[in-house]
Scaffold this active site. Structure first.
Site, PDB file in Angstrom:
ATOM      1  N   CYS A 113       0.846  -1.198   0.000  1.00 35.90           N
ATOM      2  CA  CYS A 113       0.000   0.000   0.000  1.00 35.90           C
ATOM      3  C   CYS A 113       0.882   1.249   0.000  1.00 35.90           C
ATOM      4  O   CYS A 113       1.894   1.311   0.694  1.00 35.90           O
ATOM      5  CB  CYS A 113      -0.922  -0.017   1.214  1.00 35.90           C
ATOM      6  SG  CYS A 113      -2.034   1.407   1.266  1.00 35.90           S
ATOM      7  N   CYS A 162       0.393   4.932   6.958  1.00 38.94           N
ATOM      8  CA  CYS A 162      -0.268   4.759   8.267  1.00 38.94           C
ATOM      9  C   CYS A 162       0.705   4.037   9.219  1.00 38.94           C
ATOM     10  O   CYS A 162       1.108   2.894   8.955  1.00 38.94           O
ATOM     11  CB  CYS A 162      -1.551   3.958   8.106  1.00 38.94           C
ATOM     12  SG  CYS A 162      -2.613   4.598   6.774  1.00 38.94           S
ATOM     13  N   CYS A 184       0.450   0.296  10.354  1.00 38.73           N
ATOM     14  CA  CYS A 184      -0.052  -0.732   9.428  1.00 38.73           C
ATOM     15  C   CYS A 184       1.051  -1.574   8.776  1.00 38.73           C
ATOM     16  O   CYS A 184       1.954  -1.044   8.127  1.00 38.73           O
ATOM     17  CB  CYS A 184      -0.900  -0.071   8.350  1.00 38.73           C
ATOM     18  SG  CYS A 184      -1.706  -1.293   7.293  1.00 38.73           S
ATOM     19  N   CYS A 233     -16.681  -9.021   6.026  1.00 36.64           N
ATOM     20  CA  CYS A 233     -16.029  -7.731   5.750  1.00 36.64           C
ATOM     21  C   CYS A 233     -14.775  -7.974   4.925  1.00 36.64           C
ATOM     22  O   CYS A 233     -13.886  -8.720   5.350  1.00 36.64           O
ATOM     23  CB  CYS A 233     -15.619  -7.047   7.049  1.00 36.64           C
ATOM     24  SG  CYS A 233     -16.943  -6.899   8.236  1.00 36.64           S
ATOM     25  N   CYS A 285     -19.701  -5.989   4.063  1.00 38.10           N
ATOM     26  CA  CYS A 285     -18.993  -4.758   4.401  1.00 38.10           C
ATOM     27  C   CYS A 285     -17.692  -4.777   3.598  1.00 38.10           C
ATOM     28  O   CYS A 285     -17.100  -5.840   3.437  1.00 38.10           O
ATOM     29  CB  CYS A 285     -18.688  -4.725   5.899  1.00 38.10           C
ATOM     30  SG  CYS A 285     -17.755  -3.259   6.402  1.00 38.10           S
ATOM     31  N   CYS A 317     -19.603   2.328   8.821  1.00 35.85           N
ATOM     32  CA  CYS A 317     -18.821   1.669   9.874  1.00 35.85           C
ATOM     33  C   CYS A 317     -17.577   2.528  10.047  1.00 35.85           C
ATOM     34  O   CYS A 317     -16.748   2.608   9.138  1.00 35.85           O
ATOM     35  CB  CYS A 317     -18.458   0.252   9.439  1.00 35.85           C
ATOM     36  SG  CYS A 317     -17.300  -0.575  10.570  1.00 35.85           S
ATOM     37  N   ARG A 330     -17.932  -2.040  18.229  1.00 38.90           N
ATOM     38  CA  ARG A 330     -17.266  -3.335  17.993  1.00 38.90           C
ATOM     39  C   ARG A 330     -15.924  -3.407  18.718  1.00 38.90           C
ATOM     40  O   ARG A 330     -15.065  -2.553  18.538  1.00 38.90           O
ATOM     41  CB  ARG A 330     -17.058  -3.580  16.499  1.00 38.90           C
ATOM     42  CG  ARG A 330     -16.409  -4.954  16.234  1.00 38.90           C
ATOM     43  CD  ARG A 330     -16.315  -5.308  14.757  1.00 38.90           C
ATOM     44  NE  ARG A 330     -17.593  -5.165  14.118  1.00 38.90           N
ATOM     45  CZ  ARG A 330     -17.812  -4.388  13.060  1.00 38.90           C
ATOM     46  NH1 ARG A 330     -16.844  -3.730  12.520  1.00 38.90           N
ATOM     47  NH2 ARG A 330     -19.016  -4.317  12.542  1.00 38.90           N
TER      48      ARG A 330
HETATM   49  N1  SAM Z   1      -6.695   0.535   3.116  1.00 39.01           N
HETATM   50  C1  SAM Z   1      -7.987   0.902   3.556  1.00 39.01           C
HETATM   51  C2  SAM Z   1      -7.946   2.095   4.497  1.00 39.01           C
HETATM   52  O1  SAM Z   1      -6.971   2.265   5.209  1.00 39.01           O
HETATM   53  O2  SAM Z   1      -8.911   2.866   4.496  1.00 39.01           O
HETATM   54  C3  SAM Z   1      -8.746  -0.217   4.237  1.00 39.01           C
HETATM   55  C4  SAM Z   1      -7.996  -1.240   5.089  1.00 39.01           C
HETATM   56  S1  SAM Z   1      -7.217  -0.634   6.562  1.00 39.01           S
HETATM   57  C5  SAM Z   1      -6.182  -1.969   7.019  1.00 39.01           C
HETATM   58  C6  SAM Z   1      -8.559  -0.635   7.739  1.00 39.01           C
HETATM   59  C7  SAM Z   1      -8.294  -0.201   9.140  1.00 39.01           C
HETATM   60  O3  SAM Z   1      -7.628  -1.225   9.858  1.00 39.01           O
HETATM   61  C8  SAM Z   1      -7.435   1.020   9.399  1.00 39.01           C
HETATM   62  O4  SAM Z   1      -8.106   2.222   9.178  1.00 39.01           O
HETATM   63  C9  SAM Z   1      -7.093   0.843  10.872  1.00 39.01           C
HETATM   64  O5  SAM Z   1      -8.069   1.489  11.671  1.00 39.01           O
HETATM   65  C10 SAM Z   1      -7.142  -0.674  11.071  1.00 39.01           C
HETATM   66  N2  SAM Z   1      -5.804  -1.203  11.371  1.00 39.01           N
HETATM   67  C11 SAM Z   1      -4.811  -1.437  10.487  1.00 39.01           C
HETATM   68  N3  SAM Z   1      -3.705  -1.894  11.099  1.00 39.01           N
HETATM   69  C12 SAM Z   1      -3.991  -1.953  12.424  1.00 39.01           C
HETATM   70  C13 SAM Z   1      -3.230  -2.322  13.589  1.00 39.01           C
HETATM   71  N4  SAM Z   1      -1.969  -2.701  13.490  1.00 39.01           N
HETATM   72  N5  SAM Z   1      -3.853  -2.274  14.779  1.00 39.01           N
HETATM   73  C14 SAM Z   1      -5.141  -1.877  14.875  1.00 39.01           C
HETATM   74  N6  SAM Z   1      -5.897  -1.502  13.814  1.00 39.01           N
HETATM   75  C15 SAM Z   1      -5.327  -1.525  12.613  1.00 39.01           C
HETATM   76 FE1  SF4 Z   2      -2.801   1.239   3.377  1.00 40.60          FE
HETATM   77 FE2  SF4 Z   2      -2.761   0.128   5.787  1.00 40.60          FE
HETATM   78 FE3  SF4 Z   2      -3.126   2.744   5.563  1.00 40.60          FE
HETATM   79 FE4  SF4 Z   2      -5.082   1.063   4.739  1.00 40.60          FE
HETATM   80  S1  SF4 Z   2      -4.353   1.323   6.843  1.00 40.60           S
HETATM   81  S2  SF4 Z   2      -4.311   2.861   3.668  1.00 40.60           S
HETATM   82  S3  SF4 Z   2      -3.821  -0.649   4.012  1.00 40.60           S
HETATM   83  S4  SF4 Z   2      -1.269   1.618   4.965  1.00 40.60           S
END
Ligand code: SAM
Ligand code: SF4
Ligand code: DTB
Length: 321
Positions: A56, A60, A63, A100, A131, A191, A263
């Site tokens: 990606c 973030c 992530c 989801c 979802c 959500c 949730r």
């Molecule tokens: N890429 C898309 C986005 O970010 O909008 C959708 C998938 S992203 C993985 C969905 C959500 O997963 C993130 O917004 C975050 O809130 C949650 N998430 C991702 N990594 C995480 C982690 N290590 N611990 C807790 N929540 C996490």
């Molecule tokens: Fe990409 Fe992870 Fe951020 Fe979603 S949460 S946009 S998968 S880096």
């Protein structure tokens, strides 16, 4: 007299006052409001599948799927529809009522949406709620998902507007609010929640909940994630949040959004059964179920079934059953 007034004018001082209540008073208040709106012994069960994993472009800080960090995760392209439907069927047979699907995209391409719509239709045909979480959407993409029958779109604010830039720099808070508004206006259920345990302050947690509760309409689902710390990501090594502060966050979320399903989301694998029981008492009535979240481990299904049995909890069932 009901105490479940739906408000959209929450202020930081009163939310901090809720957080500061004696624990028993806070949980009693949250449980009282919860009972006015839901069967307190029913929990909605969602299963997650990563339909496109890793690589990606976003940064973030929590992530493992960001291409910028060395998390050791193997990237996978968009899954074939038959494999998605097999996973959904398995989730259904294990007791999930909502499926989801998450994709590691900043934003989907139009041709991705066509394939996701086919997945949504296939999952709905199995009798499950659907979802998806795909990143930022355009108006047209949102309309295509709605027309395809999508029930919920997950898009998290993640944290307060003030703390946001400590965690993510490649898209703005306003970008997220814009996608959420598109989803809401299209008629798809929203959500939306966040992550705690990222080093944010008490005020940041309060301000995240204020952003959610002061939306014109509360999100139908509010996922509260505990940061899952992942080697290689910038947030690895963040000081652990007091588990009781996590429980308080669930309680305050329930008080502020009485009719939303809060949730108990990522992080359950690191929580004791007793902590999860407190979260259910505080008003959490939805979980992610199944051995995996998107890329990290979730409690084993057998363990969750045993926990439900010990607590006398039942599945809330599906509106499509
Ligand atoms: N890429 C898309 C986005 O970010 O909008 C959708 C998938 S992203 C993985 C969905 C959500 O997963 C993130 O917004 C975050 O809130 C949650 N998430 C991702 N990594 C995480 C982690 N290590 N611990 C807790 N929540 C996490
Ligand atoms: Fe990409 Fe992870 Fe951020 Fe979603 S949460 S946009 S998968 S880096
Ligand atoms: C949400 O709020 N939490 C889920 C779901 N929405 C998509 C994702 C949690 C991801 C945890 C880290 C992982 O497994 O990759």
């Amino acid at each position: 007299m009901t105490s479940s007034v739906i408000r959209h004018d929450w202020q930081a001082a009163e939310v901090l006052d809720l957080y500061a209540l004696p624990f028993n008073d806070l949980l009693f208040k949250a449980q009282t409001i919860h009972r006015e709106n839901f069967n307190p012994n029913e929990v909605q069960i969602s299963s997650l599948l990563s339909i496109k994993t890793g690589s990606c472009s976003e940064d973030c800080g929590y992530c493992p799927q960001s291409a910028r960090y060395e998390s050791g995760l193997k990237s996978e392209p968009l899954m074939p529809i038959n494999e998605v439907l097999e996973a959904a069927q398995l989730a259904k047979s294990q007791g999930a009522t909502r499926f989801c699907m998450g994709a590691a995209w900043r934003k989907p391409k139009d041709k991705d949406i066509e394939r996701v719509v086919e997945m949504v239709q296939g999952v709905k045909a199995l009798g499950m709620e659907t979802c998806v979480t795909l990143g930022m959407l355009t108006d047209e993409q949102t309309e295509s998902l709605k027309a395809g029958g999508l029930d919920y779109y997950n898009h998290n604010l993640d944290t307060s507007e003030d703390y946001y830039s400590e965690v993510i720099t490649t898209r703005t808070y306003q970008d997220r609010l814009d996608t959420l508004e598109r989803v809401r206006n299209s008629g798809i259920n929203v959500c939306c929640g966040g992550i705690v345990g990222m080093g944010e302050s008490d005020l940041d947690r309060a301000n995240l909940l204020i952003q959610l509760a002061n939306m014109l309409q509360h999100p139908e689902s509010v996922p509260v994630n505990m940061l899952v710390q992942i080697e290689g990501t910038p947030l690895m090594g963040t000081e652990q949040l007091d588990p009781l502060m996590f429980v308080r966050t669930i309680a305050v979320a329930k008080i502020m959004m009485p009719k939303s399903r809060v949730r108990l989301s990522a992080g359950r694998n690191e929580m004791s059964d007793e902590m999860q029981a407190l979260c259910f008492f505080a008003g959490a009535n939805s979980i992610f179920y199944g051995d995996k979240l998107l890329t990290t481990d979730n409690p084993m299904t057998n363990h969750d079934l045993r926990l439900f049995d010990r607590l006398g909890l039942k599945s809330a069932g599906s509106s499509y059953a």
